[in-house]
Design a protein around this motif. Sequence first.
Motif, short mmCIF file in Angstrom:
data_model
loop_
_atom_site.label_atom_id
_atom_site.label_comp_id
_atom_site.label_asym_id
_atom_site.label_seq_id
_atom_site.Cartn_x
_atom_site.Cartn_y
_atom_site.Cartn_z
N HIS A 1 -62.49 43.29 30.14
CA HIS A 1 -61.30 44.00 29.66
C HIS A 1 -60.26 43.02 29.11
O HIS A 1 -59.60 43.30 28.10
N VAL B 1 -60.24 52.47 24.96
CA VAL B 1 -61.28 51.45 24.89
C VAL B 1 -62.01 51.38 26.24
O VAL B 1 -61.40 51.10 27.27
N GLY B 2 -63.32 51.65 26.21
CA GLY B 2 -64.14 51.59 27.42
C GLY B 2 -64.66 52.96 27.81
O GLY B 2 -64.05 53.65 28.62
N SER B 3 -65.80 53.35 27.23
CA SER B 3 -66.33 54.69 27.49
C SER B 3 -66.75 54.87 28.95
O SER B 3 -66.65 55.97 29.50
N ASP C 1 -65.82 51.35 22.38
CA ASP C 1 -66.20 50.31 23.35
C ASP C 1 -65.90 48.89 22.89
O ASP C 1 -66.04 47.97 23.68
N THR C 2 -65.53 48.69 21.64
CA THR C 2 -65.30 47.33 21.15
C THR C 2 -63.92 47.22 20.52
O THR C 2 -63.32 48.22 20.09
#
Length: 267
Positions: free
Chosen positions: A93, A207-209, A241-242
């Motif tokens: 993260h 950001v971050g499924s 996710d990126t």
Amino acid sequence: MNNQQGIPLPSELAARSPSRHKGSVELRRSQANIPQADQYLLDTRDRADFTHTDPWRVLRIQSEFVEGFGTLAELGPAISVFGSARTRPGTVHYDVAEQIGRLLVKRNFAVITGGGPGSMEAANKGASEAGGLSVGLGIELPFEQGLNDWVDLGINFRYFFARKTMFVKYAQGFIVLPGGLGTMDELFEAMVLVQTQKVTSFPIVLVGSAFWGPLMDWVKTTLLEEGMIAAADLELVSVVDTAEDAVERIMAGLSVGTGRRMPEEPM
């Protein structure tokens, strides 16, 4: 005690902190133990106290808006980046937040964060190292550590609502990394402002499924199915996710809307 990730709890940070900010004032040692300004405002027991202190408090609140507006008026296009203060350097993260800061600068955006450690520090670091403007909007907290070292332009606020106004007024969109209650607060407030058309052309990207997926599933299977929101409200946010996809979603969201300043094309 530390939590399972070895990250200090707020109570531990408070014990270690040698100083606190109260707006533009810095307090150290015994002076740092006085109540917060928001606590005075929201937790008044004696209602008669209103007539004696709140008129003066209104002037202080006004001064925070004036200082914020005056400082940020010439900021130009910017994106607010949110995430946990507990995110450790070297973690996924943290690295993603740093990449986001760097990529936003390449698209000629300034980067605005809450000015603290963790993901905020990472985004400020990426922006600063890329040669862009790195902004931190700090807040008076009992366990605050001050603005991180990568903030180029910083303002310390007493009142949450004054600070929140700056996050939205001077940003073209939000990028939200995994975080706790403060991050959730900023996320849902931004969603409400877009839903009610208080702000327009304001993309919100999560950001971050793996982190956000369960929350979005609950929104779909509970809020939507119970009729608490409309199907169109599900389009208020995007999940990626990126760092690259986060910035691209921001650009795509701005290109189809109106009312928000777009940065000039990079040379």
